[in-house]
Motif scaffolding. Structure first.
Motif, PDB file in Angstrom:
ATOM      1  N   ALA A 140       0.801  -1.222   0.000  1.00 24.15           N
ATOM      2  CA  ALA A 140       0.000   0.000   0.000  1.00 24.15           C
ATOM      3  C   ALA A 140       0.837   1.276   0.000  1.00 24.15           C
ATOM      4  O   ALA A 140       0.370   2.316   0.474  1.00 24.15           O
ATOM      5  N   PHE A 141       2.036   1.214  -0.496  1.00 20.04           N
ATOM      6  CA  PHE A 141       2.841   2.442  -0.636  1.00 20.04           C
ATOM      7  C   PHE A 141       3.910   2.220  -1.697  1.00 20.04           C
ATOM      8  O   PHE A 141       4.284   1.086  -2.001  1.00 20.04           O
ATOM      9  N   GLN A 142       4.366   3.338  -2.242  1.00 19.98           N
ATOM     10  CA  GLN A 142       5.494   3.274  -3.180  1.00 19.98           C
ATOM     11  C   GLN A 142       6.637   4.102  -2.611  1.00 19.98           C
ATOM     12  O   GLN A 142       7.549   3.573  -1.999  1.00 19.98           O
ATOM     13  N   CYS A 143       6.550   5.441  -2.721  1.00 23.62           N
ATOM     14  CA  CYS A 143       7.646   6.243  -2.142  1.00 23.62           C
ATOM     15  C   CYS A 143       7.549   6.272  -0.621  1.00 23.62           C
ATOM     16  O   CYS A 143       8.533   6.482   0.066  1.00 23.62           O
ATOM     17  N   GLY A 144       6.347   6.128  -0.088  1.00 23.13           N
ATOM     18  CA  GLY A 144       6.157   6.075   1.355  1.00 23.13           C
ATOM     19  C   GLY A 144       5.982   7.423   2.036  1.00 23.13           C
ATOM     20  O   GLY A 144       5.782   7.474   3.243  1.00 23.13           O
ATOM     21  N   TYR A 145       6.035   8.500   1.265  1.00 22.76           N
ATOM     22  CA  TYR A 145       5.968   9.822   1.919  1.00 22.76           C
ATOM     23  C   TYR A 145       4.616  10.062   2.603  1.00 22.76           C
ATOM     24  O   TYR A 145       4.559  10.641   3.678  1.00 22.76           O
ATOM     25  N   CYS A 146       3.563   9.567   1.980  1.00 25.06           N
ATOM     26  CA  CYS A 146       2.239   9.803   2.565  1.00 25.06           C
ATOM     27  C   CYS A 146       1.895   8.772   3.639  1.00 25.06           C
ATOM     28  O   CYS A 146       0.896   8.910   4.335  1.00 25.06           O
ATOM     29  N   THR A 147       2.701   7.719   3.745  1.00 29.96           N
ATOM     30  CA  THR A 147       2.312   6.552   4.535  1.00 29.96           C
ATOM     31  C   THR A 147       2.111   6.828   6.031  1.00 29.96           C
ATOM     32  O   THR A 147       1.121   6.350   6.604  1.00 29.96           O
ATOM     33  N   ILE A 191      -3.874  12.348   0.582  1.00 29.44           N
ATOM     34  CA  ILE A 191      -3.495  12.261  -0.834  1.00 29.44           C
ATOM     35  C   ILE A 191      -2.260  11.374  -0.974  1.00 29.44           C
ATOM     36  O   ILE A 191      -1.340  11.445  -0.158  1.00 29.44           O
ATOM     37  N   CYS A 192      -2.271  10.545  -2.008  1.00 33.07           N
ATOM     38  CA  CYS A 192      -1.090   9.731  -2.320  1.00 33.07           C
ATOM     39  C   CYS A 192      -0.664  10.059  -3.746  1.00 33.07           C
ATOM     40  O   CYS A 192      -1.357   9.706  -4.699  1.00 33.07           O
ATOM     41  N   ARG A 193       0.459  10.732  -3.860  1.00 34.39           N
ATOM     42  CA  ARG A 193       0.910  11.135  -5.203  1.00 34.39           C
ATOM     43  C   ARG A 193       1.321   9.929  -6.034  1.00 34.39           C
ATOM     44  O   ARG A 193       1.375  10.008  -7.252  1.00 34.39           O
ATOM     45  N   CYS A 194       1.635   8.829  -5.379  1.00 36.37           N
ATOM     46  CA  CYS A 194       2.008   7.618  -6.123  1.00 36.37           C
ATOM     47  C   CYS A 194       0.774   6.845  -6.577  1.00 36.37           C
ATOM     48  O   CYS A 194       0.904   5.861  -7.304  1.00 36.37           O
ATOM     49  N   GLY A 195      -0.382   7.233  -6.106  1.00 35.40           N
ATOM     50  CA  GLY A 195      -1.615   6.587  -6.561  1.00 35.40           C
ATOM     51  C   GLY A 195      -1.803   5.177  -6.046  1.00 35.40           C
ATOM     52  O   GLY A 195      -2.362   4.332  -6.744  1.00 35.40           O
TER      53      GLY A 195
HETATM   54 FE1  FES Z   1       4.170   7.935  -2.493  1.00 39.38          FE
HETATM   55 FE2  FES Z   1       1.812   7.801  -1.287  1.00 39.38          FE
HETATM   56  S1  FES Z   1       3.279   6.218  -1.509  1.00 39.38           S
HETATM   57  S2  FES Z   1       2.839   9.550  -1.988  1.00 39.38           S
END
Ligand code: FES
Ligand code: FES
Length: 208
Positions: A140-147, A191-195
């Motif tokens: 449930a995450f890619q870059c993890g910034y929103c996590t 918001i999750c910029r990675c979608g």
């Molecule tokens: Fe990248 Fe949500 S995982 S902004």
């Protein structure tokens, strides 16, 4: 039923006349001698006592410091992320007395006496919380910034559902069904910029 109507122009003119008459009659308050602006001197720092993740902190903060900046810059708790700094992205979500808030929209001094939980207080490296495990399991995450914000928000959303608090999509008078629609609505402030939204919804649903 027919409504009484006034021609728009007459109505507007009447309103303006009334408003101007009121302004003329009323004593307008004088502008403050020194309005606060970018050049106004900062109020001095003062001790602010915060309870974060069960630990007491006494921080020296100017009254204008947000909870987000206090956590990240002064308390050395950078897990809470700064995205927009204006309440639009949810990256800074923390729990205050069990309810989720945007830490960028509240002043630290306003949270004295409250119990604040940040991502650092949820689970541990040795023992992750169920929602953290679910995020890993469901990718449930890619870059993890929103996590960190997503996880705090998910905890808040789940407890709101458990407490029977309806959302905008809950059918009136009906019990809350933990559906994808319900989760999406309740998590819509994050918001999750990675979608990664489908996976986030799946992760939240799996612990609901
Ligand atoms: Fe990248 Fe949500 S995982 S902004
Ligand atoms: Fe607070 Fe975006 S950083 S909502």
């Amino acid at each position: 039923m027919q409504e009484e109507s006034t021609p728009p122009s007459a109505s507007r003119r009447g309103f303006m006349q009334a408003a101007l008459a009121t302004l003329g009659a009323a004593q307008l308050p004088a502008a403050p001698a020194a309005a606060a602006g970018p050049d106004a001197p900062a109020a001095p720092a003062q001790p602010v006592r915060l309870m974060v993740n069960g630990k007491a902190y006494t921080l020296s903060l100017e009254p204008r410091v947000t909870l987000l900046d206090a956590l990240r810059e002064v308390a050395s708790l950078p897990g809470t992320k700064k995205g927009c700094d204006r309440g639009q992205c949810g990256a800074c979500t923390v729990l205050v007395d069990g309810r989720r808030i945007n830490a960028c929209l509240t002043l630290a001094v306003m949270q004295e006496g409250a119990s604040i939980t940040t991502i650092e207080g949820i689970g541990s490296a040795e023992q992750l919380a169920p929602i953290q495990l679910a995020f890993i399991e469901h990718d449930a995450f890619q870059c993890g910034y929103c996590t960190p914000g997503q996880i705090c928000s998910a905890i808040g959303a789940l407890s709101e559902m458990r407490a029977g608090m309806p959302s905008a999509v809950t059918a009136p008078g009906k019990a809350i069904v933990v559906s994808d629609e319900e989760i999406r609505e309740r998590m819509s402030g994050n918001i999750c910029r990675c979608g990664a939204y489908p996976n986030i919804v799946a992760a939240v649903r799996s612990v609901a």
